[in-house]
Design an enzyme around this catalytic site. Structure first.
Site, PDB file in Angstrom:
ATOM      1  N   GLU A 195       0.881  -1.159   0.000  1.00 36.84           N
ATOM      2  CA  GLU A 195       0.000   0.000   0.000  1.00 36.84           C
ATOM      3  C   GLU A 195       0.924   1.216   0.000  1.00 36.84           C
ATOM      4  O   GLU A 195       1.865   1.273   0.794  1.00 36.84           O
ATOM      5  CB  GLU A 195      -0.880   0.037   1.257  1.00 36.84           C
ATOM      6  CG  GLU A 195      -1.806   1.249   1.231  1.00 36.84           C
ATOM      7  CD  GLU A 195      -2.604   1.440   2.521  1.00 36.84           C
ATOM      8  OE1 GLU A 195      -2.229   0.863   3.554  1.00 36.84           O
ATOM      9  OE2 GLU A 195      -3.597   2.197   2.476  1.00 36.84           O
ATOM     10  N   ARG A 197       6.429 -12.621   8.937  1.00 35.82           N
ATOM     11  CA  ARG A 197       7.125 -11.399   8.581  1.00 35.82           C
ATOM     12  C   ARG A 197       8.461 -11.347   9.313  1.00 35.82           C
ATOM     13  O   ARG A 197       8.702 -12.056  10.284  1.00 35.82           O
ATOM     14  CB  ARG A 197       6.281 -10.181   8.903  1.00 35.82           C
ATOM     15  CG  ARG A 197       5.953 -10.055  10.375  1.00 35.82           C
ATOM     16  CD  ARG A 197       5.300  -8.711  10.763  1.00 35.82           C
ATOM     17  NE  ARG A 197       5.200  -7.743   9.724  1.00 35.82           N
ATOM     18  CZ  ARG A 197       4.052  -7.210   9.299  1.00 35.82           C
ATOM     19  NH1 ARG A 197       2.925  -7.591   9.836  1.00 35.82           N
ATOM     20  NH2 ARG A 197       4.038  -6.306   8.356  1.00 35.82           N
ATOM     21  N   LYS A 206       5.385   0.618  10.350  1.00 37.89           N
ATOM     22  CA  LYS A 206       5.322   1.832   9.546  1.00 37.89           C
ATOM     23  C   LYS A 206       4.870   3.011  10.391  1.00 37.89           C
ATOM     24  O   LYS A 206       5.338   4.124  10.239  1.00 37.89           O
ATOM     25  CB  LYS A 206       4.319   1.628   8.402  1.00 37.89           C
ATOM     26  CG  LYS A 206       4.998   1.397   7.055  1.00 37.89           C
ATOM     27  CD  LYS A 206       3.955   1.443   5.954  1.00 37.89           C
ATOM     28  CE  LYS A 206       4.326   0.479   4.844  1.00 37.89           C
ATOM     29  NZ  LYS A 206       3.267   0.361   3.831  1.00 37.89           N
TER      30      LYS A 206
END
Length: 554
Positions: free
Chosen positions: A43, A268, A278
RNA sequence: UGGGGUAUCGCCAAGCGGUAAGGCAAUGGACUCUGACUCCAUCACUCGAAGGUUCGAAUCCUUCUACCCUAGCCA
């Protein structure tokens, strides 16, 4: 012809992982007609970091391994968080890592098709417009242990739903007034299946489609459609989406897609002393705890690049950490190993003194200067030698001298002889101190017969140290780094106030030739890169990439 | 408390019924015009725990334990 086969030229083929096993089976069963197609779907709401690199490497190398393709697709279904600045940086980072996508796409490319699919679901009686507020929907959803309650609007007629949804699209309602929901099962133990919202209203300008739309699809609904439309076969994502897979499959099943892609989840990346969220990285930037997304201390691709990491090192790292479904915490020492490994055979060595101590060669003529030739490491032998000036007054590293040496210390101490790299054997004769007892100068003598390259082998010394000629030394700025994050007593990651130290140093004159972006090894200190933003012409600012490992301890 | 996952050396990670790969880290040693690099050696009789099946289990079955994800109109 004489080309003898080199014994297995390493060519270490990437380790196989559980995803390869899945693909192998699919290939065996001709599940996708032998095709393998993946995608990397970020994204555009922030910069990419080392964790994304794992996903990028995984998707691109998996496709490559099977002769397939991989797309770069921006998952831009939420206009309020996304921005063009981010799509530009993401493209640049993926390219920098050395990957070539088959197609560059945007989820927003499919908004029209997604809308049509939603109409289709409504017509099948599989979706309905719901007037409940966000809070009411939450109330109706139930809890982890209690089933949810059905919305009072769940059984509207197809016709009514069609009209309402069209009105939504046409901007008849303000944000939050209505949503489109999938009609699945309010009692499902999987919260994602309790009539999830698949379309919401947002009167917000989209970075790409501008004001063309005021209804936007939700990830769970949009993603399977994006994958399917592109012919993706293996949709690789992270573990937290495992619970969403039934919904992913539901969407494609209700849309009656043939050969639907399959979602596969992996763990991850977590790195010691590194924060990868983020949200947190953005806060660091916004609150100016760092100088930007590309601050050399940031775990972003841009930060690592500026810090001096190479794409090769990052890809090697991603290769070595492997892929599995187990939550893990990779030691950052492995990343550091990878960059040392890559750089050692690429970069030249230089003599730089970080903490200078003056040395005077008392038996060397006052006004004489000579040029000595210094060889590179074996690893970069082909880069040849370079010339450096040597004269009576020099600087050496302060910790290359010890007034009272500890056992096994074989650098400079009173009476000891060492080799000055590329020059002569030097013996420390006398120690000069100031009134406080601090060592300010070493008076030494040299042996003219021991000049480097002269073939002298009369005796040996245990130590070799670096030095710079006081007359020609090049002043430079050094930035040395330690982890941006450190663990406090409670074991939580906090900002390290000492993550960057900047100071002046002296380097051999050849440093003047180093251009921004070039890397070299400073003897005993580590690998450095001339900062791409701060190095201008004569001003040299060097970022420490990584230190050298040392087995010597006092 | 429901559902979904995961547990193999300090950190990653192979292994898929035939008797524990590899990498990082660490340690000892050799070499060295930098103590780096390189090289050589050491580093899980054991696979979260307990039972069971089997000639044989990290791999199959049962029970248990720990940790992660999950109740956004984020992705």
């Amino acid at each position: 012809m004489a080309d003898m086969e080199k014994p297995q030229n390493v060519a270490e083929q990437a380790a196989t992982n559980f995803i390869h096993n899945i693909i192998d089976k699919d290939l065996e069963n001709q599940t996708y007609g032998g095709r393998v197609y993946t995608r990397f779907p970020p994204e555009p709401n922030g910069y990419l970091h080392i964790g994304h690199a794992k996903s990028i490497c995984l998707n691109f190398t998996t496709a490559e391994k099977y002769g397939g393709k991989c797309n770069l697709r921006f998952d831009d279904t939420n206009p309020v968080k996304e921005d063009t600045e981010y799509v530009d940086s993401i493209e640049a980072d993926v390219r920098w890592l050395g990957f070539q996508w088959d197609k560059l796409l945007f989820a927003s490319d499919y908004f029209g098709k997604m809308y049509d699919c939603a109409v289709l679901l409504i017509q099948k009686g599989k979706a309905y417009v719901c007037d409940l507020s966000a809070e009411e929907i939450k109330q109706h959803r139930g809890t982890l242990t209690e089933p949810g309650k059905e919305s009072p609007h769940r059984n509207r007629t197809v016709e009514e739903n069609l009209t309402l949804f069209e009105n939504m699209k046409n901007g008849a309602y303000p944000d939050g007034e209505k949503v489109l929901r999938a009609k699945i099962d309010m009692t499902s133990p999987n919260m994602n299946m309790r009539d999830p919202v698949i379309y919401r209203i947002a009167h917000t300008e989209h970075h790409k489609t501008k004001d063309q739309w005021c209804v936007y699809p939700m990830y769970d609904y949009a993603h399977p459609i994006e994958d399917a439309m592109e012919g993706i076969t293996h949709s690789i994502c992270t573990l937290e989406f495992e619970d969403h897979r039934p919904l992913y499959d539901w969407v494609l099943r209700e849309l009656e897609w043939v050969e639907p892609p399959q979602q596969i989840e992996f763990a991850r990346l977590n790195l010691t002393n590194t924060v990868m969220s983020k949200r947190y990285l953005k806060a660091l930037v916004d609150e100016q705890n760092v100088t930007g997304w590309d601050d050399p201390r940031m775990p972003t691709i841009a930060g690592l690049r500026r810090r001096g990491y190479t794409p090769e090192a990052i890809r090697d790292f991603c290769d070595r950490i492997g892929v599995s479904k187990a939550n893990s915490m990779v030691d950052i020492a492995l990343l550091e190993h990878c960059i040392r490994e890559d750089l050692k055979e690429k970069v030249e060595t230089r003599m730089v003194v970080l903490d200078p101590l003056k040395v005077v060669i008392t038996n060397y003529p006052e006004d004489q200067t000579e040029t000595v030739e210094i060889e590179n490491n074996k690893e970069v032998e082909e880069k040849g030698t370079r010339k450096v000036s040597f004269s009576r007054e020099l600087y050496v590293e302060r910790d290359d001298f010890m007034e009272v040496p500890v056992k096994k210390y074989f650098r400079l101490f009173p009476g000891n002889e060492v080799r000055f790299k590329g020059a002569y054997f030097i013996t420390c004769q006398e120690v000069i101190k100031d009134e406080d007892g601090n060592v300010t100068e070493l008076r030494c003598t040299y042996d003219p017969e021991t000049r480097s390259g002269s073939g002298f082998d009369g005796r040996k010394v245990k130590g070799t140290i670096h030095w710079v000629d006081a007359k020609t030394a090049k002043p430079i700025t050094i930035r040395s780094y330690s982890h941006l994050m450190v663990e406090n007593e409670e074991g939580e990651n906090i900002l390290n106030p000492d993550s960057m130290r900047e100071f002046e140093a002296y380097g051999e004159a050849t440093l003047a030739e180093i251009k921004a972006g070039e890397r070299c090894q400073f003897f005993r200190h580590g690998y450095y890169i001339a900062d791409e933003k701060l190095t201008t012409g004569d001003e040299k600012v060097f970022n420490q990439i990584v230190d050298l490992k040392s087995s010597w301890k006092k």
